[in-house]
Design a protein around this motif. Structure first.
Motif, PDB file in Angstrom:
ATOM      1  N   GLU A  44       6.201 -11.462  -5.514  1.00 43.07           N
ATOM      2  CA  GLU A  44       4.852 -11.748  -5.996  1.00 43.07           C
ATOM      3  C   GLU A  44       3.873 -10.841  -5.257  1.00 43.07           C
ATOM      4  OE1 GLU A  44       4.168 -15.904  -5.466  1.00 43.07           O
ATOM      5  OE2 GLU A  44       5.655 -16.498  -6.959  1.00 43.07           O
ATOM      6  N   SER A  45       3.834  -9.589  -5.672  1.00 41.93           N
ATOM      7  CA  SER A  45       2.989  -8.611  -4.997  1.00 41.93           C
ATOM      8  C   SER A  45       2.506  -7.556  -5.978  1.00 41.93           C
ATOM      9  CB  SER A  45       3.751  -7.954  -3.840  1.00 41.93           C
ATOM     10  OG  SER A  45       4.935  -7.344  -4.308  1.00 41.93           O
ATOM     11  N   GLU A  46       1.445  -6.883  -5.597  1.00 45.82           N
ATOM     12  CA  GLU A  46       0.913  -5.776  -6.379  1.00 45.82           C
ATOM     13  C   GLU A  46       0.962  -4.503  -5.548  1.00 45.82           C
ATOM     14  OE1 GLU A  46      -3.220  -6.161  -7.256  1.00 45.82           O
ATOM     15  OE2 GLU A  46      -3.821  -6.236  -5.142  1.00 45.82           O
ATOM     16  N   ILE A  47       0.846  -3.362  -6.216  1.00 43.40           N
ATOM     17  CA  ILE A  47       0.865  -2.077  -5.541  1.00 43.40           C
ATOM     18  C   ILE A  47      -0.529  -1.462  -5.583  1.00 43.40           C
ATOM     19  CG2 ILE A  47       1.758   0.289  -5.597  1.00 43.40           C
ATOM     20  CD1 ILE A  47       4.324  -0.811  -6.784  1.00 43.40           C
ATOM     21  N   LEU A  48      -0.990  -1.006  -4.424  1.00 43.33           N
ATOM     22  CA  LEU A  48      -2.242  -0.279  -4.335  1.00 43.33           C
ATOM     23  C   LEU A  48      -1.925   1.168  -3.967  1.00 43.33           C
ATOM     24  CD1 LEU A  48      -5.297   0.118  -4.179  1.00 43.33           C
ATOM     25  CD2 LEU A  48      -5.230  -0.798  -1.839  1.00 43.33           C
ATOM     26  N   LEU A  49      -2.175   2.085  -4.889  1.00 38.45           N
ATOM     27  CA  LEU A  49      -2.015   3.512  -4.612  1.00 38.45           C
ATOM     28  C   LEU A  49      -3.309   4.040  -3.997  1.00 38.45           C
ATOM     29  CD1 LEU A  49      -0.343   4.650  -7.970  1.00 38.45           C
ATOM     30  CD2 LEU A  49       0.790   4.080  -5.821  1.00 38.45           C
ATOM     31  N   LEU A  50      -3.181   4.755  -2.897  1.00 37.90           N
ATOM     32  CA  LEU A  50      -4.355   5.270  -2.207  1.00 37.90           C
ATOM     33  C   LEU A  50      -4.247   6.789  -2.074  1.00 37.90           C
ATOM     34  CD1 LEU A  50      -6.979   4.679  -0.577  1.00 37.90           C
ATOM     35  CD2 LEU A  50      -5.530   4.624   1.476  1.00 37.90           C
TER      36      LEU A  50
ATOM     37  N   MET B  73       5.491   4.578   2.777  1.00 40.67           N
ATOM     38  CA  MET B  73       5.028   5.961   2.879  1.00 40.67           C
ATOM     39  C   MET B  73       6.195   6.938   2.818  1.00 40.67           C
ATOM     40  SD  MET B  73       2.098   5.780   5.866  1.00 40.67           S
ATOM     41  CE  MET B  73       1.555   7.446   5.491  1.00 40.67           C
ATOM     42  N   GLY B  74       5.992   8.015   2.099  1.00 44.24           N
ATOM     43  CA  GLY B  74       6.954   9.101   2.103  1.00 44.24           C
ATOM     44  C   GLY B  74       6.627  10.056   3.233  1.00 44.24           C
ATOM     45  N   THR B  75       7.635  10.589   3.877  1.00 42.56           N
ATOM     46  CA  THR B  75       7.429  11.530   4.967  1.00 42.56           C
ATOM     47  C   THR B  75       8.344  12.727   4.770  1.00 42.56           C
ATOM     48  OG1 THR B  75       9.138  10.554   6.369  1.00 42.56           O
ATOM     49  CG2 THR B  75       6.921   9.656   6.560  1.00 42.56           C
TER      50      THR B  75
ATOM     51  N   LEU C 184       0.843  -1.197   0.000  1.00 41.27           N
ATOM     52  CA  LEU C 184       0.000   0.000   0.000  1.00 41.27           C
ATOM     53  C   LEU C 184       0.877   1.245   0.000  1.00 41.27           C
ATOM     54  CD1 LEU C 184      -2.803   1.360   0.252  1.00 41.27           C
ATOM     55  CD2 LEU C 184      -2.532   1.185   2.747  1.00 41.27           C
ATOM     56  N   VAL C 185       0.627   2.146  -0.962  1.00 42.07           N
ATOM     57  CA  VAL C 185       1.381   3.393  -1.051  1.00 42.07           C
ATOM     58  C   VAL C 185       0.400   4.562  -1.020  1.00 42.07           C
ATOM     59  CG1 VAL C 185       3.059   4.745  -2.365  1.00 42.07           C
ATOM     60  CG2 VAL C 185       3.115   2.241  -2.475  1.00 42.07           C
ATOM     61  N   PRO C 186       0.289   5.258   0.120  1.00 45.93           N
ATOM     62  CA  PRO C 186      -0.535   6.472   0.163  1.00 45.93           C
ATOM     63  C   PRO C 186       0.105   7.554  -0.712  1.00 45.93           C
ATOM     64  CG  PRO C 186      -0.148   5.594   2.367  1.00 45.93           C
ATOM     65  CD  PRO C 186       0.793   4.895   1.450  1.00 45.93           C
ATOM     66  N   ILE C 187      -0.690   8.174  -1.565  1.00 47.44           N
ATOM     67  CA  ILE C 187      -0.170   9.150  -2.526  1.00 47.44           C
ATOM     68  C   ILE C 187      -0.876  10.493  -2.349  1.00 47.44           C
ATOM     69  CG2 ILE C 187      -0.182   9.773  -4.972  1.00 47.44           C
ATOM     70  CD1 ILE C 187       1.997   7.870  -4.463  1.00 47.44           C
ATOM     71  N   ASP C 188      -0.086  11.555  -2.149  1.00 51.11           N
ATOM     72  CA  ASP C 188      -0.651  12.908  -2.158  1.00 51.11           C
ATOM     73  C   ASP C 188      -0.002  13.751  -3.259  1.00 51.11           C
ATOM     74  OD1 ASP C 188       1.868  13.444  -1.181  1.00 51.11           O
ATOM     75  OD2 ASP C 188       1.204  14.184   0.765  1.00 51.11           O
ATOM     76  N   PHE C 189       0.780  13.070  -4.115  1.00 46.27           N
ATOM     77  CA  PHE C 189       1.453  13.667  -5.282  1.00 46.27           C
ATOM     78  C   PHE C 189       2.622  14.574  -4.898  1.00 46.27           C
ATOM     79  CE2 PHE C 189      -3.070  13.083  -6.570  1.00 46.27           C
ATOM     80  CZ  PHE C 189      -2.851  11.956  -7.370  1.00 46.27           C
ATOM     81  N   SER C 190       3.035  14.536  -3.638  1.00 43.36           N
ATOM     82  CA  SER C 190       4.245  15.246  -3.241  1.00 43.36           C
ATOM     83  C   SER C 190       5.450  14.445  -3.725  1.00 43.36           C
ATOM     84  CB  SER C 190       4.302  15.395  -1.723  1.00 43.36           C
ATOM     85  OG  SER C 190       4.405  14.113  -1.110  1.00 43.36           O
TER      86      SER C 190
ATOM     87  N   LYS D 280      -4.206  12.126 -12.577  1.00 43.84           N
ATOM     88  CA  LYS D 280      -2.813  12.047 -12.150  1.00 43.84           C
ATOM     89  C   LYS D 280      -2.398  10.602 -11.878  1.00 43.84           C
ATOM     90  CE  LYS D 280      -2.525  16.632  -9.987  1.00 43.84           C
ATOM     91  NZ  LYS D 280      -2.292  17.363  -8.707  1.00 43.84           N
ATOM     92  N   LEU D 281      -3.276   9.858 -11.243  1.00 43.63           N
ATOM     93  CA  LEU D 281      -2.961   8.461 -10.932  1.00 43.63           C
ATOM     94  C   LEU D 281      -2.870   7.621 -12.202  1.00 43.63           C
ATOM     95  CD1 LEU D 281      -5.253   8.093  -7.806  1.00 43.63           C
ATOM     96  CD2 LEU D 281      -2.761   7.906  -7.818  1.00 43.63           C
ATOM     97  N   GLU D 282      -3.781   7.855 -13.120  1.00 43.26           N
ATOM     98  CA  GLU D 282      -3.726   7.130 -14.402  1.00 43.26           C
ATOM     99  C   GLU D 282      -2.436   7.454 -15.148  1.00 43.26           C
ATOM    100  OE1 GLU D 282      -7.318   8.371 -16.292  1.00 43.26           O
ATOM    101  OE2 GLU D 282      -8.540   6.779 -15.376  1.00 43.26           O
ATOM    102  N   ALA D 283      -2.013   8.706 -15.074  1.00 43.46           N
ATOM    103  CA  ALA D 283      -0.766   9.106 -15.732  1.00 43.46           C
ATOM    104  C   ALA D 283       0.433   8.445 -15.065  1.00 43.46           C
ATOM    105  CB  ALA D 283      -0.614  10.622 -15.692  1.00 43.46           C
ATOM    106  N   MET D 284       0.402   8.333 -13.739  1.00 41.67           N
ATOM    107  CA  MET D 284       1.489   7.666 -13.023  1.00 41.67           C
ATOM    108  C   MET D 284       1.624   6.219 -13.462  1.00 41.67           C
ATOM    109  SD  MET D 284       1.091   9.033  -9.096  1.00 41.67           S
ATOM    110  CE  MET D 284       2.191   7.734  -8.519  1.00 41.67           C
ATOM    111  N   VAL D 285       0.506   5.524 -13.533  1.00 42.07           N
ATOM    112  CA  VAL D 285       0.526   4.108 -13.935  1.00 42.07           C
ATOM    113  C   VAL D 285       0.989   3.971 -15.375  1.00 42.07           C
ATOM    114  CG1 VAL D 285      -0.876   2.045 -14.262  1.00 42.07           C
ATOM    115  CG2 VAL D 285      -1.275   3.527 -12.272  1.00 42.07           C
TER     116      VAL D 285
END
Length: 286
Positions: free
Chosen positions: A29-35, A104-106, A5-11, A62-67
């Motif tokens: 063997e994992s997937e990424i969930l952007l939240l 998470m980025g801080t 899980l990656v919380p995204i605020d576009f910072s 923005k999320l579609e562009a990231m992917v």
């Protein structure tokens, strides 16, 4: 398949966390969930649904562009947009998706404990639902090759060792168990007894133990990390006093502000960190 899980605020920091998650997902063997959480009290209270929908639409673009920009066949990425408070939405996402790791980025704060474990990240780590990998502001994107685990040797560390060895295998990394001998932290259990038990339980693992005497635990950890090639500092939050002593120390604040090293918080309970390595055919060139 495990979920990162990656919380995204576009910072910049959240985008940097995404980069770290991509490298982990490419190996496992994992997937990424952007939240992404769209929280605006003024919009919600006034029921201005049009403006709220506009913000959600902009976030989705923005999320579609990231992917799309990622363009990686070896990494599966999906995203969700929520309109609740970030901490609450992250907690719900962890529970609903059986998340094995939050990345998470801080950053942005002057105090170290807030800079590396910012308000949201610290709140999530303290929940103890799953491991949390915190990427501090300005952290260089590089392989996590040398892991230092800040061990207090008061709780056996068996579960933590199992998780760290999984990460070691996944990343082809080295692990150093760092224990700071301090008068302020009395030993209730013999350190050598703990070490012997760990070696007996994990006979094929290359466990490296380092013990340093320092009256200040945080200063000892900081000094060791500064003088050794360290790419990740790991710790467990099951001993809350130990955790508080490390991350609310003025010494740590002064010494570690410039290190910019990712930190991994491993909870006492909750989901364990376990990422299965991809087969060579799946991992490609990674």
């Amino acid at each position: 398949m495990k979920t990162l899980l990656v919380p995204i605020d576009f910072s910049d920091n959240s985008l940097r966390a995404f980069e770290y998650a991509v490298e982990l997902a490419a190996r496992s063997e994992s997937e990424i969930l952007l939240l992404h959480s769209v929280e605006d009290a003024s919009l919600l209270s006034s029921m201005n649904t049009d403006r709220l929908d506009d913000k959600k639409s902009a976030a989705q673009q923005k999320l579609e562009a990231m992917v799309a920009t990622l363009n990686r066949d070896d990494v599966l990425v999906r995203f969700e947009i929520k309109d609740g408070a970030p901490v609450g939405e992250i907690i719900k996402a962890i529970e609903e998706n059986n998340v094995t790791l939050v990345v998470m980025g801080t950053g942005g704060a002057k105090n170290f404990s807030r800079k590396v474990f910012g308000t949201t990240t610290e709140a999530i780590a303290k929940q103890g639902l799953c491991p949390v990998l915190a990427i501090p502001e300005g952290a260089e994107i590089r392989p996590l090759e040398h892991i230092v685990y800040a061990a207090d040797f008061e709780n056996g560390d068996q579960v933590t060792t199992m998780q760290l060895l999984n990460l070691k295998e996944l990343l082809n990394a080295t692990i150093t168990f760092l224990h700071i001998k301090s008068d302020k932290q009395p030993d209730y259990i013999d350190d050598e007894y703990i070490k012997a038990n760990l070696v007996a339980q994990f006979p094929e693992a290359e466990l490296n133990f380092v013990e340093i005497a320092n009256k200040d635990v945080a200063e000892g950890i900081s000094s060791y990390v500064q003088s050794n090639e360290t790419s990740l500092v790991a710790f467990t939050i099951l001993n809350r006093m130990f955790w508080e002593r490390i991350f609310h120390s003025s010494v740590t604040s002064r010494l570690l502000q410039t290190l910019r090293i990712p930190m991994l918080a491993l909870p006492e309970n909750g989901n364990l960190l376990y990422l299965r390595r991809k087969e060579r055919s799946e991992a490609g060139k990674v």
